[in-house]
Design an enzyme around this catalytic site. Structure first.
Site, PDB file in Angstrom:
ATOM      1  N   HIS A 148      40.394 -72.463 -30.224  1.00 38.11           N
ATOM      2  CA  HIS A 148      41.159 -71.220 -30.042  1.00 38.11           C
ATOM      3  C   HIS A 148      40.821 -70.221 -31.162  1.00 38.11           C
ATOM      4  O   HIS A 148      40.576 -69.038 -30.896  1.00 38.11           O
ATOM      5  CB  HIS A 148      42.657 -71.567 -30.043  1.00 38.11           C
ATOM      6  CG  HIS A 148      43.584 -70.387 -29.973  1.00 38.11           C
ATOM      7  ND1 HIS A 148      44.469 -70.201 -28.934  1.00 38.11           N
ATOM      8  CD2 HIS A 148      43.781 -69.347 -30.830  1.00 38.11           C
ATOM      9  CE1 HIS A 148      45.146 -69.073 -29.148  1.00 38.11           C
ATOM     10  NE2 HIS A 148      44.761 -68.543 -30.299  1.00 38.11           N
ATOM     11  N   GLU A 149      40.781 -70.709 -32.411  1.00 34.08           N
ATOM     12  CA  GLU A 149      40.531 -69.809 -33.544  1.00 34.08           C
ATOM     13  C   GLU A 149      39.065 -69.349 -33.598  1.00 34.08           C
ATOM     14  O   GLU A 149      38.790 -68.199 -33.920  1.00 34.08           O
ATOM     15  CB  GLU A 149      40.922 -70.474 -34.872  1.00 34.08           C
ATOM     16  CG  GLU A 149      42.382 -70.898 -34.987  1.00 34.08           C
ATOM     17  CD  GLU A 149      43.377 -69.798 -34.652  1.00 34.08           C
ATOM     18  OE1 GLU A 149      43.062 -68.611 -34.822  1.00 34.08           O
ATOM     19  OE2 GLU A 149      44.481 -70.138 -34.191  1.00 34.08           O
ATOM     20  N   GLY A 189      47.608 -71.707 -36.713  1.00 37.97           N
ATOM     21  CA  GLY A 189      46.232 -71.270 -36.918  1.00 37.97           C
ATOM     22  C   GLY A 189      46.168 -69.754 -36.974  1.00 37.97           C
ATOM     23  O   GLY A 189      47.001 -69.068 -36.379  1.00 37.97           O
ATOM     24  N   CYS A 231      49.641 -67.678 -29.177  1.00 33.46           N
ATOM     25  CA  CYS A 231      48.812 -66.959 -30.136  1.00 33.46           C
ATOM     26  C   CYS A 231      49.685 -65.975 -30.909  1.00 33.46           C
ATOM     27  O   CYS A 231      50.508 -65.283 -30.309  1.00 33.46           O
ATOM     28  CB  CYS A 231      47.715 -66.212 -29.376  1.00 33.46           C
ATOM     29  SG  CYS A 231      46.610 -65.275 -30.439  1.00 33.46           S
ATOM     30  N   LEU A 232      49.491 -65.915 -32.222  1.00 26.51           N
ATOM     31  CA  LEU A 232      50.300 -65.000 -33.031  1.00 26.51           C
ATOM     32  C   LEU A 232      50.040 -63.543 -32.663  1.00 26.51           C
ATOM     33  O   LEU A 232      50.870 -62.682 -32.933  1.00 26.51           O
ATOM     34  CB  LEU A 232      50.030 -65.226 -34.530  1.00 26.51           C
ATOM     35  CG  LEU A 232      50.519 -66.569 -35.086  1.00 26.51           C
ATOM     36  CD1 LEU A 232      50.137 -66.709 -36.554  1.00 26.51           C
ATOM     37  CD2 LEU A 232      52.029 -66.723 -34.906  1.00 26.51           C
ATOM     38  N   HIS A 235      38.527 -66.485 -31.445  1.00 26.41           N
ATOM     39  CA  HIS A 235      38.936 -65.207 -32.048  1.00 26.41           C
ATOM     40  C   HIS A 235      37.762 -64.551 -32.790  1.00 26.41           C
ATOM     41  O   HIS A 235      37.621 -63.331 -32.787  1.00 26.41           O
ATOM     42  CB  HIS A 235      40.070 -65.415 -33.055  1.00 26.41           C
ATOM     43  CG  HIS A 235      41.445 -65.395 -32.456  1.00 26.41           C
ATOM     44  ND1 HIS A 235      41.949 -64.301 -31.789  1.00 26.41           N
ATOM     45  CD2 HIS A 235      42.438 -66.324 -32.440  1.00 26.41           C
ATOM     46  CE1 HIS A 235      43.190 -64.563 -31.388  1.00 26.41           C
ATOM     47  NE2 HIS A 235      43.509 -65.788 -31.771  1.00 26.41           N
ATOM     48  N   GLN A 255      42.740 -61.421 -36.966  1.00 25.11           N
ATOM     49  CA  GLN A 255      44.142 -61.208 -36.585  1.00 25.11           C
ATOM     50  C   GLN A 255      44.923 -60.440 -37.656  1.00 25.11           C
ATOM     51  O   GLN A 255      46.044 -59.993 -37.408  1.00 25.11           O
ATOM     52  CB  GLN A 255      44.832 -62.542 -36.283  1.00 25.11           C
ATOM     53  CG  GLN A 255      44.296 -63.194 -35.009  1.00 25.11           C
ATOM     54  CD  GLN A 255      44.989 -64.518 -34.740  1.00 25.11           C
ATOM     55  OE1 GLN A 255      44.597 -65.544 -35.262  1.00 25.11           O
ATOM     56  NE2 GLN A 255      46.047 -64.486 -33.946  1.00 25.11           N
TER      57      GLN A 255
HETATM   58 ZN   LIG Z   1      45.267 -66.830 -31.425  1.00 26.13          ZN
END
Ligand SMILES: [Zn+2]
Length: 178
Positions: A140-141, A50, A98-99, A144, A55
Site C-alpha cells: 500500500h505504501e 503506515g 488510508c490516512l 503511494h 502524504q
Molecule cells: Zn495510504
C-alpha cells in the site's frame, strides 16, 4: 528519534499531489532522518500504521510503518527507496484504509507475501520477507510512491463515488483546505 519531531498536515484526496511519482532519496543525511521522524510522529498521531512521504507533500521514496497491535511495544520501521523484488502467487484480501482517504475502507486483493529491498534509517541496505499485514501495508505504501492509491483497485463505480464525496468535502473546507 529526536525530541524535535513535528506533526505534519496530511494531504487528502482528491489533492493531485497524491498522484505524483516520488523520486529516489540520494543521500541519507540528517534532513532525511528528520523527515522520517516527523513522518513517524505524524503517523502515530493520526493514528495510522503506515505513511509515505508524499502524504505530507514530500515527493521522496520514503515510508514509515508500525504494524504492531495496540498495547504492544512500538516498532517503528523506516524504508528508504523500497523495491519489491519478489511477489508470491498466493494472494490475500485485507480491508484497507488510508490516512489520505479518511474513514473509507475497502477490501483489496494483493500478493500475500513479498520480498522488499530497501535502505534503512542508518543508510544500510536491507531486505525483508514480509507476509500478512506487513506485506499488505508495505505494498500500500510503496504504491503511494508511484502515485497509486488503494481505491485504484476497487470498481470504477465505487472509486468515482469516493472521489466525488472527497471533492465535495474539499470544496466545503474551501480556503481553509490544507
Ligand atoms: Zn495510504
Amino acid at each position: 528519534m529526536g525530541i524535535d519531531m513535528t506533526i505534519k498536515p496530511l494531504i487528502i484526496l482528491p489533492d493531485p499531489v497524491l498522484r505524483q511519482v516520488s523520486t529516489p532519496v540520494e543521500t541519507i543525511d540528517a534532513d532525511i532522518r528528520r523527515l522520517a521522524d516527523d513522518m513517524l510522529e505524524t503517523m502515530y498521531d493520526a493514528p495510522g500504521i503506515g505513511l509515505a512521504a508524499i502524504q505530507i507533500g514530500v515527493p521522496k521514496r520514503l515510508l514509515v510503518l508500525d504494524v504492531t497491535k495496540e498495547g504492544e511495544e512500538k516498532q517503528p520501521l523506516v524504508f528508504i527507496n523500497p523495491k519489491v523484488v519478489h511477489s508470491s502467487e498466493e494472494r490475500s484480501v485485507y480491508e484497507e484504509g488510508c490516512l489520505s482517504i479518511p474513514d473509507y475502507y475497502a477490501e483489496v486483493e494483493r500478493p500475500a507475501a513479498i520480498t522488499v529491498e530497501y535502505v534503512d534509517r542508518e543508510g544500510k541496505e536491507q531486505a525483508v520477507e514480509a507476509e500478512g499485514l506487513l506485506a499488505t501495508c508495505l505494498q500500500h505504501e510503496i504504491d503511494h510512491l508511484n502515485g497509486v492509491l488503494f481505491i485504484d483497485y476497487i470498481s470504477k463505480l465505487k472509486r468515482d463515488m469516493v472521489i466525488r464525496r472527497f471533492t465535495k468535502a474539499a470544496k466545503t473546507r474551501g480556503a481553509k483546505a490544507i
